[in-house]
Write a protein that holds these residues in place. Structure first.
Motif, PDB file in Angstrom:
ATOM      1  N   MET A  87       1.046  -0.923  -0.028  1.00  0.00           N
ATOM      2  CA  MET A  87       0.206  -0.033  -0.243  1.00  0.00           C
ATOM      3  C   MET A  87       0.674   1.499   0.250  1.00  0.00           C
ATOM      4  N   THR A  88       0.226   2.518  -0.559  1.00  0.00           N
ATOM      5  CA  THR A  88       1.192   3.977  -0.493  1.00  0.00           C
ATOM      6  C   THR A  88       0.379   4.818   0.414  1.00  0.00           C
ATOM      7  N   ALA A  89       1.873   5.630   0.156  1.00  0.00           N
ATOM      8  CA  ALA A  89       0.555   7.211   1.292  1.00  0.00           C
ATOM      9  C   ALA A  89       0.413   6.817   2.074  1.00  0.00           C
ATOM     10  N   VAL A  90      -0.005   5.654   3.068  1.00  0.00           N
ATOM     11  CA  VAL A  90      -0.804   5.509   3.987  1.00  0.00           C
ATOM     12  C   VAL A  90      -0.273   6.803   5.314  1.00  0.00           C
ATOM     13  N   ARG A 140      -8.635   4.493   9.357  1.00  0.00           N
ATOM     14  CA  ARG A 140      -9.245   3.283   8.444  1.00  0.00           C
ATOM     15  C   ARG A 140      -9.455   4.802   7.071  1.00  0.00           C
ATOM     16  N   ASP A 141     -10.166   5.367   8.198  1.00  0.00           N
ATOM     17  CA  ASP A 141     -11.387   6.363   7.018  1.00  0.00           C
ATOM     18  C   ASP A 141     -10.116   6.886   6.472  1.00  0.00           C
ATOM     19  N   ALA A 142      -8.345   7.539   7.374  1.00  0.00           N
ATOM     20  CA  ALA A 142      -7.788   8.605   6.514  1.00  0.00           C
ATOM     21  C   ALA A 142      -6.818   7.816   5.026  1.00  0.00           C
ATOM     22  N   ASN A 143      -7.037   6.634   5.655  1.00  0.00           N
ATOM     23  CA  ASN A 143      -6.328   5.748   3.860  1.00  0.00           C
ATOM     24  C   ASN A 143      -6.838   4.145   3.589  1.00  0.00           C
ATOM     25  N   GLY A 144      -8.625   4.395   4.103  1.00  0.00           N
ATOM     26  CA  GLY A 144      -8.918   3.107   2.898  1.00  0.00           C
ATOM     27  C   GLY A 144      -8.396   2.091   3.174  1.00  0.00           C
ATOM     28  N   VAL A 145      -7.942   1.987   4.382  1.00  0.00           N
ATOM     29  CA  VAL A 145      -7.456   0.703   4.984  1.00  0.00           C
ATOM     30  C   VAL A 145      -7.271   0.428   6.100  1.00  0.00           C
ATOM     31  N   TRP A 146      -7.085  -1.139   7.054  1.00  0.00           N
ATOM     32  CA  TRP A 146      -7.742  -1.453   7.973  1.00  0.00           C
ATOM     33  C   TRP A 146      -6.631  -2.356   8.855  1.00  0.00           C
ATOM     34  N   ILE A 147      -5.930  -1.996   9.455  1.00  0.00           N
ATOM     35  CA  ILE A 147      -4.919  -3.087  10.753  1.00  0.00           C
ATOM     36  C   ILE A 147      -5.351  -3.290  11.721  1.00  0.00           C
ATOM     37  N   ALA A 148      -5.945  -5.059  11.661  1.00  0.00           N
ATOM     38  CA  ALA A 148      -6.810  -4.881  12.751  1.00  0.00           C
ATOM     39  C   ALA A 148      -5.606  -5.667  13.527  1.00  0.00           C
ATOM     40  N   VAL A 195      -3.548  -8.405  12.646  1.00  0.00           N
ATOM     41  CA  VAL A 195      -2.359  -8.282  11.432  1.00  0.00           C
ATOM     42  C   VAL A 195      -1.494  -7.671  11.590  1.00  0.00           C
ATOM     43  N   TRP A 238       6.807   0.758   7.932  1.00  0.00           N
ATOM     44  CA  TRP A 238       5.525  -0.693   7.679  1.00  0.00           C
ATOM     45  C   TRP A 238       5.760  -0.040   6.023  1.00  0.00           C
TER      46      TRP A 238
END
Lengths: 95, 140
Positions: free
Chosen positions: B1-4, B59-67, B70, B133
């Motif tokens: 993933m980029t630019a988180v 999640r809202d900022a990046n569109g990904v969720w790191i639970a 993980v 990361w």
């Protein structure tokens, strides 16, 4: 050795998609589309193929107040990616 | 993933919650009356709530969720984020135990200093982890 390469994952866009998903628990459809730089329909096709193979799963949800689809690797998908990457590494080592 | 990117204040909020947990953890062992236990439970709840809230912001900022699963299992191609994560946990645990020992001697100012050090350690190692990361996943 080539038998270990997974034809479902091997297409560049799918391999990139699987690699992206491997780093997170789940990712939102538009985020993946933007980072892969493909259209909605292209991403949908790749996701459908991976869902059919049991490598990813989807669920409906919200992101920034709008309805969207969240996509995640399954346990089987993670294992398949690991095997595929190992096969690729082995192949490259022989070059 | 980029630019988180980590939402502003996220690391600080989680670090402060860890600091509170460190201090109340020492207090519950060596304080008297019910208040230390109440404070400890409250700070544990605060830590979980803060971590969950910050994950939602991420999640809202990046569109990904790191639970947490993980984060804990660490499906990274490299091993450096695992090292950062192990350092975070080991360092915090060491400071938690030190705070407990100091509280046992009634050195409350030093216990508080340990709690602050624990918060700073969590803040620094979590930023370290996120930087690694980003590097591993090609991001900005």
């Amino acid at each position: 050795m080539a038998a270990d390469l997974d034809p479902v994952i091997h297409a560049p866009a799918r391999l990139t998609l699987m690699t992206m998903l491997n780093a997170v628990s789940e990712a939102e459809f538009a985020t993946l589309r933007d980072r892969l730089e493909v259209s909605d329909s292209v991403l949908s096709k790749h996701v459908s193929a991976l869902v059919d193979a049991g490598y990813v799963k989807t669920k409906k949800g919200t992101h920034q107040g709008r309805r969207t689809t969240w996509i995640a690797l399954t346990r089987r998908g993670r294992k398949a990616l690991e095997r595929h990457v190992a096969a690729l590494r082995e192949l490259i080592d022989g070059v | 993933m980029t630019a988180v990117r980590t939402p502003p204040g996220s690391d600080e909020a989680i670090a402060a919650a860890f600091g509170a947990l460190t201090f109340t953890g020492a207090w519950v062992g060596f304080g008297s009356g019910p208040w230390p236990a109440v404070a400890f439970v409250a700070s544990a709840v605060l830590l979980f709530a803060t971590a969950y809230h910050q994950q939602r912001r991420f999640r809202d900022a990046n569109g990904v969720w790191i639970a947490g699963a993980v984060w804990a299992s660490g499906p990274h191609p490299g091993r450096r984020p695992r090292r950062a994560r192990a350092a975070l946990i080991a360092g915090w645990l060491a400071l938690f135990l030190a705070a407990n020992a100091l509280a046992g001697h009634g050195a409350w100012w030093l216990t508080a200093a340990c709690a602050i050090a624990a918060a700073l350690w969590v803040w620094w190692t979590s930023r370290w982890w996120m930087r690694l990361w980003r590097e591993e996943h090609g991001g900005g």
